[in-house]
Write an enzyme that holds these catalytic residues in place. Structure first.
Site, PDB file in Angstrom:
ATOM      1  N   TYR A 297      -1.349  -0.285  11.194  1.00  0.00           N
ATOM      2  CA  TYR A 297      -1.614  -0.981   9.921  1.00  0.00           C
ATOM      3  C   TYR A 297      -0.456  -0.777   8.953  1.00  0.00           C
ATOM      4  O   TYR A 297       0.119  -1.737   8.426  1.00  0.00           O
ATOM      5  CB  TYR A 297      -2.925  -0.479   9.288  1.00  0.00           C
ATOM      6  CG  TYR A 297      -3.037  -0.810   7.808  1.00  0.00           C
ATOM      7  CD1 TYR A 297      -3.220  -2.124   7.382  1.00  0.00           C
ATOM      8  CD2 TYR A 297      -2.925   0.197   6.832  1.00  0.00           C
ATOM      9  CE1 TYR A 297      -3.294  -2.429   6.018  1.00  0.00           C
ATOM     10  CE2 TYR A 297      -3.003  -0.107   5.480  1.00  0.00           C
ATOM     11  CZ  TYR A 297      -3.186  -1.416   5.078  1.00  0.00           C
ATOM     12  OH  TYR A 297      -3.250  -1.718   3.741  1.00  0.00           O
TER      13      TYR A 297
ATOM     14  N   LYS B 275       2.357  -3.370   7.332  1.00  0.00           N
ATOM     15  CA  LYS B 275       2.547  -3.591   5.883  1.00  0.00           C
ATOM     16  C   LYS B 275       3.997  -3.281   5.491  1.00  0.00           C
ATOM     17  O   LYS B 275       4.604  -4.021   4.716  1.00  0.00           O
ATOM     18  CB  LYS B 275       1.583  -2.713   5.073  1.00  0.00           C
ATOM     19  CG  LYS B 275       0.121  -3.089   5.169  1.00  0.00           C
ATOM     20  CD  LYS B 275      -0.221  -4.460   4.597  1.00  0.00           C
ATOM     21  CE  LYS B 275      -0.070  -4.543   3.103  1.00  0.00           C
ATOM     22  NZ  LYS B 275      -0.590  -5.855   2.584  1.00  0.00           N
TER      23      LYS B 275
ATOM     24  N   THR C 102       0.823  -1.201   0.000  1.00  0.00           N
ATOM     25  CA  THR C 102       0.000   0.000   0.000  1.00  0.00           C
ATOM     26  C   THR C 102       0.862   1.259   0.000  1.00  0.00           C
ATOM     27  O   THR C 102       1.990   1.247   0.520  1.00  0.00           O
ATOM     28  CB  THR C 102      -0.900  -0.001   1.253  1.00  0.00           C
ATOM     29  OG1 THR C 102      -1.498   1.286   1.405  1.00  0.00           O
ATOM     30  CG2 THR C 102      -0.108  -0.299   2.525  1.00  0.00           C
ATOM     31  N   ASP C 103       0.304   2.355  -0.515  1.00  0.00           N
ATOM     32  CA  ASP C 103       1.026   3.640  -0.468  1.00  0.00           C
ATOM     33  C   ASP C 103       1.201   4.136   0.966  1.00  0.00           C
ATOM     34  O   ASP C 103       2.034   5.004   1.234  1.00  0.00           O
ATOM     35  CB  ASP C 103       0.320   4.700  -1.333  1.00  0.00           C
ATOM     36  CG  ASP C 103      -1.111   5.000  -0.922  1.00  0.00           C
ATOM     37  OD1 ASP C 103      -1.624   4.359   0.024  1.00  0.00           O
ATOM     38  OD2 ASP C 103      -1.731   5.888  -1.549  1.00  0.00           O
ATOM     39  N   GLU C 104       0.405   3.591   1.910  1.00  0.00           N
ATOM     40  CA  GLU C 104       0.480   4.097   3.288  1.00  0.00           C
ATOM     41  C   GLU C 104       1.825   3.817   3.946  1.00  0.00           C
ATOM     42  O   GLU C 104       2.157   4.431   4.968  1.00  0.00           O
ATOM     43  CB  GLU C 104      -0.657   3.516   4.138  1.00  0.00           C
ATOM     44  CG  GLU C 104      -2.012   3.885   3.589  1.00  0.00           C
ATOM     45  CD  GLU C 104      -3.156   3.731   4.590  1.00  0.00           C
ATOM     46  OE1 GLU C 104      -2.898   3.625   5.798  1.00  0.00           O
ATOM     47  OE2 GLU C 104      -4.304   3.726   4.138  1.00  0.00           O
TER      48      GLU C 104
HETATM   49  P1  NAD Z   1     -10.022  -6.841   2.919  1.00  0.00           P
HETATM   50  O1  NAD Z   1      -9.956  -6.559   4.380  1.00  0.00           O
HETATM   51  O2  NAD Z   1     -11.266  -6.522   2.170  1.00  0.00           O
HETATM   52  O3  NAD Z   1      -9.737  -8.394   2.668  1.00  0.00           O
HETATM   53  C1  NAD Z   1      -8.743  -9.081   3.350  1.00  0.00           C
HETATM   54  C2  NAD Z   1      -8.974 -10.579   3.140  1.00  0.00           C
HETATM   55  O4  NAD Z   1      -7.912 -11.283   3.807  1.00  0.00           O
HETATM   56  C3  NAD Z   1     -10.295 -11.071   3.750  1.00  0.00           C
HETATM   57  O5  NAD Z   1     -10.949 -11.931   2.848  1.00  0.00           O
HETATM   58  C4  NAD Z   1      -9.854 -11.834   4.999  1.00  0.00           C
HETATM   59  O6  NAD Z   1     -10.722 -12.907   5.337  1.00  0.00           O
HETATM   60  C5  NAD Z   1      -8.475 -12.347   4.565  1.00  0.00           C
HETATM   61  N1  NAD Z   1      -7.604 -12.618   5.717  1.00  0.00           N
HETATM   62  C6  NAD Z   1      -7.392 -11.816   6.803  1.00  0.00           C
HETATM   63  N2  NAD Z   1      -6.553 -12.422   7.659  1.00  0.00           N
HETATM   64  C7  NAD Z   1      -6.216 -13.629   7.099  1.00  0.00           C
HETATM   65  C8  NAD Z   1      -5.371 -14.699   7.501  1.00  0.00           C
HETATM   66  N3  NAD Z   1      -4.712 -14.661   8.680  1.00  0.00           N
HETATM   67  N4  NAD Z   1      -5.241 -15.760   6.680  1.00  0.00           N
HETATM   68  C9  NAD Z   1      -5.910 -15.820   5.488  1.00  0.00           C
HETATM   69  N5  NAD Z   1      -6.746 -14.835   5.077  1.00  0.00           N
HETATM   70  C10 NAD Z   1      -6.888 -13.757   5.859  1.00  0.00           C
HETATM   71  O7  NAD Z   1      -8.760  -6.106   2.298  1.00  0.00           O
HETATM   72  P2  NAD Z   1      -8.588  -5.386   0.893  1.00  0.00           P
HETATM   73  O8  NAD Z   1      -9.041  -3.997   1.007  1.00  0.00           O
HETATM   74  O9  NAD Z   1      -9.133  -6.268  -0.162  1.00  0.00           O
HETATM   75  O10 NAD Z   1      -6.990  -5.354   0.780  1.00  0.00           O
HETATM   76  C11 NAD Z   1      -6.290  -6.447   0.195  1.00  0.00           C
HETATM   77  C12 NAD Z   1      -4.809  -6.144   0.202  1.00  0.00           C
HETATM   78  O11 NAD Z   1      -4.554  -4.958  -0.546  1.00  0.00           O
HETATM   79  C13 NAD Z   1      -4.231  -5.894   1.591  1.00  0.00           C
HETATM   80  O12 NAD Z   1      -2.980  -6.497   1.667  1.00  0.00           O
HETATM   81  C14 NAD Z   1      -4.118  -4.376   1.672  1.00  0.00           C
HETATM   82  O13 NAD Z   1      -3.049  -4.004   2.518  1.00  0.00           O
HETATM   83  C15 NAD Z   1      -3.826  -4.013   0.237  1.00  0.00           C
HETATM   84  N6  NAD Z   1      -4.274  -2.693  -0.197  1.00  0.00           N
HETATM   85  C16 NAD Z   1      -5.555  -2.284   0.014  1.00  0.00           C
HETATM   86  C17 NAD Z   1      -5.973  -1.045  -0.451  1.00  0.00           C
HETATM   87  C18 NAD Z   1      -7.398  -0.568  -0.267  1.00  0.00           C
HETATM   88  O14 NAD Z   1      -7.699   0.571  -0.597  1.00  0.00           O
HETATM   89  N7  NAD Z   1      -8.317  -1.383   0.239  1.00  0.00           N
HETATM   90  C19 NAD Z   1      -5.075  -0.213  -1.114  1.00  0.00           C
HETATM   91  C20 NAD Z   1      -3.759  -0.659  -1.303  1.00  0.00           C
HETATM   92  C21 NAD Z   1      -3.383  -1.897  -0.848  1.00  0.00           C
HETATM   93  O1  TDX Z   2     -15.864   6.943   8.814  1.00  0.00           O
HETATM   94  C1  TDX Z   2     -14.867   7.400   8.211  1.00  0.00           C
HETATM   95  N1  TDX Z   2     -14.751   8.764   8.088  1.00  0.00           N
HETATM   96  C2  TDX Z   2     -13.688   9.350   7.466  1.00  0.00           C
HETATM   97  O2  TDX Z   2     -13.609  10.590   7.383  1.00  0.00           O
HETATM   98  C3  TDX Z   2     -13.855   6.557   7.637  1.00  0.00           C
HETATM   99  C4  TDX Z   2     -13.949   5.068   7.753  1.00  0.00           C
HETATM  100  C5  TDX Z   2     -12.809   7.184   7.014  1.00  0.00           C
HETATM  101  N2  TDX Z   2     -12.706   8.526   6.943  1.00  0.00           N
HETATM  102  C6  TDX Z   2     -11.533   9.143   6.267  1.00  0.00           C
HETATM  103  C7  TDX Z   2     -10.189   8.615   6.729  1.00  0.00           C
HETATM  104  C8  TDX Z   2      -9.338   8.675   5.478  1.00  0.00           C
HETATM  105  O3  TDX Z   2      -8.755   9.969   5.356  1.00  0.00           O
HETATM  106  O4  TDX Z   2     -11.620   8.782   4.885  1.00  0.00           O
HETATM  107  C9  TDX Z   2     -10.337   8.470   4.347  1.00  0.00           C
HETATM  108  C10 TDX Z   2     -10.362   7.056   3.812  1.00  0.00           C
HETATM  109  O5  TDX Z   2     -10.460   6.196   4.940  1.00  0.00           O
HETATM  110  P1  TDX Z   2     -10.517   4.592   4.765  1.00  0.00           P
HETATM  111  O6  TDX Z   2     -11.596   4.253   3.807  1.00  0.00           O
HETATM  112  O7  TDX Z   2     -10.546   3.992   6.133  1.00  0.00           O
HETATM  113  O8  TDX Z   2      -9.143   4.315   4.009  1.00  0.00           O
HETATM  114  P2  TDX Z   2      -7.610   4.636   4.403  1.00  0.00           P
HETATM  115  O9  TDX Z   2      -7.437   4.802   5.857  1.00  0.00           O
HETATM  116  O10 TDX Z   2      -7.154   5.768   3.521  1.00  0.00           O
HETATM  117  O11 TDX Z   2      -6.905   3.257   3.959  1.00  0.00           O
HETATM  118  C11 TDX Z   2      -7.312   2.573   2.750  1.00  0.00           C
HETATM  119  O12 TDX Z   2      -6.408   2.838   1.687  1.00  0.00           O
HETATM  120  C12 TDX Z   2      -5.123   2.272   1.762  1.00  0.00           C
HETATM  121  C13 TDX Z   2      -7.407   1.059   2.982  1.00  0.00           C
HETATM  122  O13 TDX Z   2      -8.310   0.800   4.045  1.00  0.00           O
HETATM  123  C14 TDX Z   2      -6.055   0.465   3.250  1.00  0.00           C
HETATM  124  O14 TDX Z   2      -6.174  -0.957   3.372  1.00  0.00           O
HETATM  125  C15 TDX Z   2      -5.156   0.788   2.077  1.00  0.00           C
HETATM  126  O15 TDX Z   2      -3.845   0.330   2.318  1.00  0.00           O
END
Ligand code: NAD
Ligand code: TDX
Length: 341
Positions: free
Chosen positions: A155, A159, A128-130
């Site tokens: 988090y 990562k 992730t970019d975070e």
């Molecule tokens: P998500 O939380 O929707 O899904 C995570 C999945 O992993 C779930 O199906 C969960 O059951 C499974 N999981 C959790 N713990 C586990 C374990 N111990 N063993 C096996 N499976 C397990 O997450 P997401 O948003 O789909 O993110 C997927 C990946 O992409 C993550 O690695 C996250 O860091 C990365 N990522 C997410 C975002 C975003 O915006 N959501 C952006 C950049 C990178």
């Molecule tokens: O209730 C809320 N109110 C609010 O203002 C929530 C849940 C979030 N926010 C803000 C926080 C962030 O600035 O919105 C922005 C986005 O929040 P999230 O959806 O929780 O995402 P973020 O924290 O940016 O992280 C997401 O992007 C990078 C994913 O959850 C991560 O898994 C990924 O790595």
């Protein structure tokens, strides 16, 4: 063409789930294994349409369960691993950091040992970019692959730790790998604890939308299918050992995102409720994707086309998200927010 075996970890979650469907449909001559523990964030109902296909397989395992992971890899001899499984919600990492270290750090290390043992062709670690920390509100600065890692939340620290382990297995043991660092995703099957699906589902139910702080924090949004295409490209064409940033230059303030959703759904901005800010809330993320573009990637969605498609999807798939928000999610929501409605 020889059948390839691809292991997708976290394939019952949001991005991993979209990626599994993308790969099963695009590559009938690959066997796609979805490995997932089915935590609160994982569900298999999203895969009803691909379940019957003969190139889709599911296995329920914890990535941190060393014995089970080692024997699964020995048995199946995967060619590629696309590693998505993780605890992914920043707010949950603030209240319960331990599980983030367990899954994201220890779980990744177990997978690395297993991948090394069977000499996989490629291990793609989805990060992730975070991990880069935060940027100032200066529209000319971006995260590049050379930006130092400065994670601010439990988090992102977990990562970044997993990224360093992947790098170390490449340097020390020669494990073929790529690391991808994507910006915020949105799209179908996004779990409604995250900003965009939380806003859509609450606005549709005429419920208040909690906006942290002043709503001016900036995120760089990418449609999940554009992320899936990037992972597919890196899996096949990524140069061994390289890191690739993924993002489409779609920076928006959170309050702009919330207002766009409210106006698209024809509701009132009175639904917005500013609430206590997230601890350690990163100000701005923004990706420079030049390196990945040079490899041949470009996004198909703009933020405008992507958010419209996503809102439509939530309107047409109420059953999916209602089953989530009517379950254990209610306790999470009450604990996380102290809104009246
Ligand atoms: P998500 O939380 O929707 O899904 C995570 C999945 O992993 C779930 O199906 C969960 O059951 C499974 N999981 C959790 N713990 C586990 C374990 N111990 N063993 C096996 N499976 C397990 O997450 P997401 O948003 O789909 O993110 C997927 C990946 O992409 C993550 O690695 C996250 O860091 C990365 N990522 C997410 C975002 C975003 O915006 N959501 C952006 C950049 C990178
Ligand atoms: O209730 C809320 N109110 C609010 O203002 C929530 C849940 C979030 N926010 C803000 C926080 C962030 O600035 O919105 C922005 C986005 O929040 P999230 O959806 O929780 O995402 P973020 O924290 O940016 O992280 C997401 O992007 C990078 C994913 O959850 C991560 O898994 C990924 O790595």
């Amino acid at each position: 063409m020889a059948r390839k075996k691809i292991l997708v970890t976290g394939g019952a979650g949001f991005i991993g789930g979209n990626f599994v469907q993308y790969m099963v449909n695009k590559y009938p001559h690959y066997d796609i294994f979805n490995l997932d523990l089915l935590t609160y964030a994982g569900d298999l109902t999203k895969h009803r349409e691909i379940e019957k296909k003969d190139n889709y397989f599911f296995v329920k395992v914890d990535i941190a369960d060393r014995e089970s992971i080692m024997s699964l890899f020995e048995k199946e001899k995967f060619d590629y691993v696309a590693h998505f499984a993780a605890e992914s919600h920043v707010d949950r990492s603030i209240t319960e950091p331990g599980i983030f270290v367990q899954t994201n750090v220890l779980g990744t290390q177990v997978l690395l040992d297993a991948a090394k043992q069977i000499n996989v062709t490629k291990f793609v670690h989805v990060s992730t970019d975070e991990v880069y920390g935060e940027l100032d509100i200066d529209p000319t600065t971006f995260f590049t692959e050379e930006t130092p890692l400065q994670p601010n939340s439990p988090y992102s620290a977990s990562k970044a730790s997993s990224d360093l382990l992947v790098r170390a297995y490449h340097e020390t043991f020669g494990l073929p790998m790529n690391i991808t660092r994507c910006s915020n995703n949105y799209g179908p099957f996004h779990f409604p604890e995250k900003l965009i699906p939380l806003t859509i589902s609450r606005v549709l139910n005429d419920e208040k939308v909690p906006v942290y702080g002043d709503g001016k924090n900036i995120r760089d949004w990418l449609h999940v299918i554009d992320h899936c295409a990037a992972i597919d490209l890196v899996l096949h064409k990524g140069i061994n050992g390289e890191v690739y940033n993924v993002g489409g230059h779609n920076e928006r303030k959170n309050i702009e995102v919330v207002k766009t959703i409210i106006s698209t759904l024809g509701k009132s901005e009175d639904l917005i409720e500013f609430v206590t800010d997230r601890l350690g809330h990163d100000k701005r993320y923004a990706i420079d994707p030049t390196k990945l573009e040079k490899l041949g990637w470009k996004p198909n969605y703009t933020f405008e086309t992507g958010i419209a498609q996503t809102i439509d999807w939530y309107l047409n798939n109420k059953l999916w998200w209602e089953q989530i928000i009517n379950g254990e999610y209610q306790n999470y929501f009450k604990k996380q927010y102290s809104l009246n409605k």
